[in-house]
Design an enzyme around this catalytic site. Structure first.
Site, PDB file in Angstrom:
ATOM      1  N   CYS A 127       0.630  -1.294  -0.116  1.00  0.00           N
ATOM      2  CA  CYS A 127       0.261   0.143   0.075  1.00  0.00           C
ATOM      3  C   CYS A 127       0.715   0.958   0.243  1.00  0.00           C
ATOM      4  CB  CYS A 127      -0.897   0.590   0.910  1.00  0.00           C
ATOM      5  SG  CYS A 127       0.180  -0.456   2.592  1.00  0.00           S
ATOM      6  N   HIS A 252      -2.161   6.844   3.586  1.00  0.00           N
ATOM      7  CA  HIS A 252      -0.671   6.821   4.012  1.00  0.00           C
ATOM      8  C   HIS A 252      -0.534   7.742   3.304  1.00  0.00           C
ATOM      9  CE1 HIS A 252      -1.195   2.817   5.610  1.00  0.00           C
ATOM     10  NE2 HIS A 252      -0.429   2.102   4.390  1.00  0.00           N
TER      11      HIS A 252
END
Ligand code: A2P
Length: 345
Positions: A127, A252
């Site tokens: 990710c 993120h």
């Protein structure tokens, strides 16, 4: 070909749930979508999708596509069995990513690589690597990247639903003890348990994410190097990764200092970033604003203070969407478009 029959493995998990929502939201045409999870969930009904299936030799037969997000050991044990039963597997775990016969694909960056799925397995990148790849590719095509220093600020949700739950449980306990947070943090740490994250995550920042290797880097950090090299086709790319967990639920963020073969003009850099699909240029993107969004956001685009061939930028993306479920569904769409899915049956 008629609409594919699709298995979603790990359908009850944080990413699996969003895979199901993303398939529906994007109008993915399937003859059937069948949920799979662990023995703990098998037999229960997943609303809208029917009875959750266990992984067994007779349940994995006859699919055109299998989307996996149930951890590396499940992928290692079951991906090839789905392939033998007729499916193309899109795997969200790290199990197959570095296999030379398994393409590692970001749909906007290297879609053509999917044609090299010799084993019938396509891997979805980590990710954190995923969201960096969009601006990295845009800028590399123009300036030629040679090196990248990447420091992440990763959300609790990168560790799945359990990662979110652990942070959510810690927040109210420590919220009531501001005096300890200010005066005696060590004592504050003893009030909560940390099993998923390496240290107390609420009101904290944890610079240890994944398993530490002998070279002093974690496996999460090594993914940033190894996967970036594979996706961009730059086996010599110098990568200096640091992965940090922050008390954010989803989203993120990564600060990148990238170095290029030629001097970087900031206006030209912003123009190529703006032109790249599904990438949005903003002044100062944040993970909170990116949570629930499909796009990847890039901002703080600055010339380096010391090196005219280096550029600094800050990238943000929803780790469960573009970082995981959305790219998986985009790869499933690509597999159908390019005639891979169903072709093996
Ligand atoms: P279950 O809900 O039955 O445990 P997350 O990353 O959010 O923790 O989700 C993990 C997903 O993977 C869940 O859907 C979980 O199912 C599933 N899973 C975990 N272990 C296995 C296993 N051994 N076989 C099949 N599915 C598994």
């Amino acid at each position: 070909m008629s609409a594919p029959r699709v298995a979603v493995v790990g359908a009850t998990g944080a990413v699996g749930q969003i895979m199901l929502q993303t398939l529906a939201r994007r109008g993915f045409e399937a003859s059937e979508i069948v949920p799979f999870a662990s023995e703990r969930s098998a037999g229960k009904v997943l609303e809208g999708y029917g009875v959750i299936q266990p992984l067994a030799d007779d349940t994995v037969q006859g699919y055109d596509l299998a989307l996996f997000s149930a951890g590396g050991s499940t992928s290692r044990a079951w991906a090839e069995k789905f392939v033998a039963g007729g499916a193309v597997v899109v795997d969200n775990s790290s199990a197959w990513r570095m296999d030379p016969d398994v393409p590692l694909v970001v749909s906007e960056v290297n879609p053509e690589a999917i044609d090299g799925a010799k084993k019938g397995i396509v891997a979805n990148p980590n990710c954190t690597t995923m969201v960096v790849m969009l601006p990295a590719k845009a800028l590399h095509d123009t300036f030629g990247m040679t090196a990248m220093v990447a420091t992440s600020y990763q959300a609790a949700g990168g560790a799945g639903q359990k990662g979110i739950d652990e942070l959510a449980a810690q927040m109210p306990v420590l919220h009531e003890r501001v005096e300890l947070l200010v005066n005696d943090g060590e004592q504050a740490r003893t009030l909560v348990t940390s099993e998923i994250h390496a240290d107390t995550l609420a009101y904290n920042v944890v610079p240890m994410l994944g398993t530490l290797g002998e070279n002093g880097y974690t496996d999460e950090e090594m993914k940033l190097q190894n996967e970036s090299r594979k996706i961009l086709g730059l086996p010599e790319l110098a990568v200096s990764p640091t992965c940090v967990r922050v008390p954010v639920m989803v989203g993120h963020a990564i600060e990148v200092r990238a170095t290029y073969e030629r001097e970087v003009d900031v206006a030209e850099a912003k123009a190529v970033l703006e032109a790249f699909p599904n990438l949005v240029v903003e002044d100062a993107p944040t993970p909170l604003a990116a949570a629930g969004r499909d796009e990847t956001f890039v901002g703080r685009v600055r010339a380096d203070l010391g090196d005219p061939r280096s550029l600094n930028f800050f990238v943000v993306g929803d780790n469960l969407l573009k970082g995981a479920a959305l790219n998986t569904v985009q790869l499933a769409e690509l597999a159908v478009e390019r005639g891979l899915a169903g072709a093996r049956a």
